[in-house]
Design an enzyme around this catalytic site. Sequence first.
Site, PDB file in Angstrom:
ATOM      1  N   HIS A 195      28.170  48.789   4.227  1.00 52.78           N
ATOM      2  CA  HIS A 195      27.312  48.282   5.311  1.00 52.78           C
ATOM      3  C   HIS A 195      27.123  49.338   6.410  1.00 52.78           C
ATOM      4  O   HIS A 195      27.530  49.143   7.562  1.00 52.78           O
ATOM      5  CB  HIS A 195      27.902  46.988   5.912  1.00 52.78           C
ATOM      6  CG  HIS A 195      26.854  46.164   6.630  1.00 52.78           C
ATOM      7  ND1 HIS A 195      26.949  44.807   6.789  1.00 52.78           N
ATOM      8  CD2 HIS A 195      25.694  46.523   7.245  1.00 52.78           C
ATOM      9  CE1 HIS A 195      25.905  44.360   7.459  1.00 52.78           C
ATOM     10  NE2 HIS A 195      25.127  45.390   7.745  1.00 52.78           N
ATOM     11  N   GLU A 215      32.765  41.227   3.299  1.00 53.65           N
ATOM     12  CA  GLU A 215      32.855  42.619   3.759  1.00 53.65           C
ATOM     13  C   GLU A 215      34.128  42.755   4.565  1.00 53.65           C
ATOM     14  O   GLU A 215      34.332  41.941   5.474  1.00 53.65           O
ATOM     15  CB  GLU A 215      31.641  42.987   4.621  1.00 53.65           C
ATOM     16  CG  GLU A 215      30.384  43.112   3.799  1.00 53.65           C
ATOM     17  CD  GLU A 215      29.132  43.369   4.635  1.00 53.65           C
ATOM     18  OE1 GLU A 215      29.249  43.497   5.872  1.00 53.65           O
ATOM     19  OE2 GLU A 215      28.049  43.434   4.047  1.00 53.65           O
ATOM     20  N   ARG A 265      21.580  41.052   3.651  1.00 50.77           N
ATOM     21  CA  ARG A 265      22.918  40.484   3.776  1.00 50.77           C
ATOM     22  C   ARG A 265      23.450  40.171   2.384  1.00 50.77           C
ATOM     23  O   ARG A 265      22.676  39.835   1.478  1.00 50.77           O
ATOM     24  CB  ARG A 265      22.879  39.181   4.595  1.00 50.77           C
ATOM     25  CG  ARG A 265      22.681  39.384   6.094  1.00 50.77           C
ATOM     26  CD  ARG A 265      23.921  39.990   6.761  1.00 50.77           C
ATOM     27  NE  ARG A 265      23.749  40.225   8.185  1.00 50.77           N
ATOM     28  CZ  ARG A 265      23.314  41.364   8.732  1.00 50.77           C
ATOM     29  NH1 ARG A 265      22.982  42.373   7.950  1.00 50.77           N
ATOM     30  NH2 ARG A 265      23.226  41.500  10.027  1.00 50.77           N
TER      31      ARG A 265
END
Length: 355
Positions: A320, A301, A272
């Site tokens: 991601h 993000e 993360r």
Amino acid sequence: MLRNSFIATLTFAVIHVLPALGENTTMTNNLKVLVSSNDFPESGLEVLRKHFTVLQSRFIHFGEEGITENKEELLNLIPGCSGLVWVSHHPITKELLDKAGPSLKVVATASAGYNHCNLDELKARGIKLANTPNVLSPAVAEIAVGLILGAARRFTENLDQVRRGEWEIGFNKVLGQDVRGSTVGIVGLGGIGQAVVKRLAGFEVGKFVYTGHREKPEGKALGAEFVSLDQLLAQSDFIVLAVPLTSETKHMINSTTLAKMKKNAILVNVGRGDLVDQDALYDALKNHQIYAAGLDVTTPEPLPKDHKLLTLPNIFILPHIGSATVRTRSDMGVLAANNVVNALSGKPLITPVLE
Ligand code: DGY
């Protein structure tokens, strides 16, 4: 007379025989399960539809739409639902759980990470939580290998040259780092960390080291040595972060830990974004205190396109996509759905976080 006995037989069949034939489904198909995004895999929906009345958001549960239109939609749909399939990294709010009321028995997040799941609130309400680990380890590990190569072989700079049509041609230009002979340090030898080691086995890595809460039998089997975090930082040419985000791991990579890394170190993050203090990482990359970084996860993000990290040539960033393959997303969908089926039919969760 004949007519009456026909009706009696029919009534008996409807009340006793038909429910028995479809025992598994009739047990639960009056229950409602909400799927939080309009792009949940069909394979997962099929599993849910066999057992439940499935409600699905009309919106995608990611990005801006997830926090605007979808938020209202979910608040409207959730009252009376027994299960919730969560398909994003947006936090599960107290407001949503309040709206769900006491009927909500299980949440299944279609992700391995569950830092967005509001564990305290779920626990206080006795709501079970399942995640989808393991099925995504191979895909995430492949992206970790991609980031290792992308950062080590300077993909950002090289791609930029190709796009500009201005290649730095020469025997001694844009040279990168070898994986061959290097020391690779894995922070967190769970499913993803182990899958990274297995995938790198063919790269003639010199040595694998790993750190975590305790030494693991899998480490021995993979030929990886258990070391302290400080030893790992001091020895590794590549450092791969594959741990969940918790209060303990938040900003574990910061100015202090970056200062313990080798000058040629390459940091890779598939966990993360908040595992890393990005300001400290920016400084370390800018000042060439470490060699490069490869990130599949950032904070926030999406990373704004004018973010300072994107001005650096020695960083390789992906949006991601660790688990984003057709097969893996389908497997995650089916696993999340089966966790809900189990929870609502009194069986143990397959991959429990809270039970
Ligand atoms: C996860 O499952 O936690 C990965 O980050 C992919 O979403």
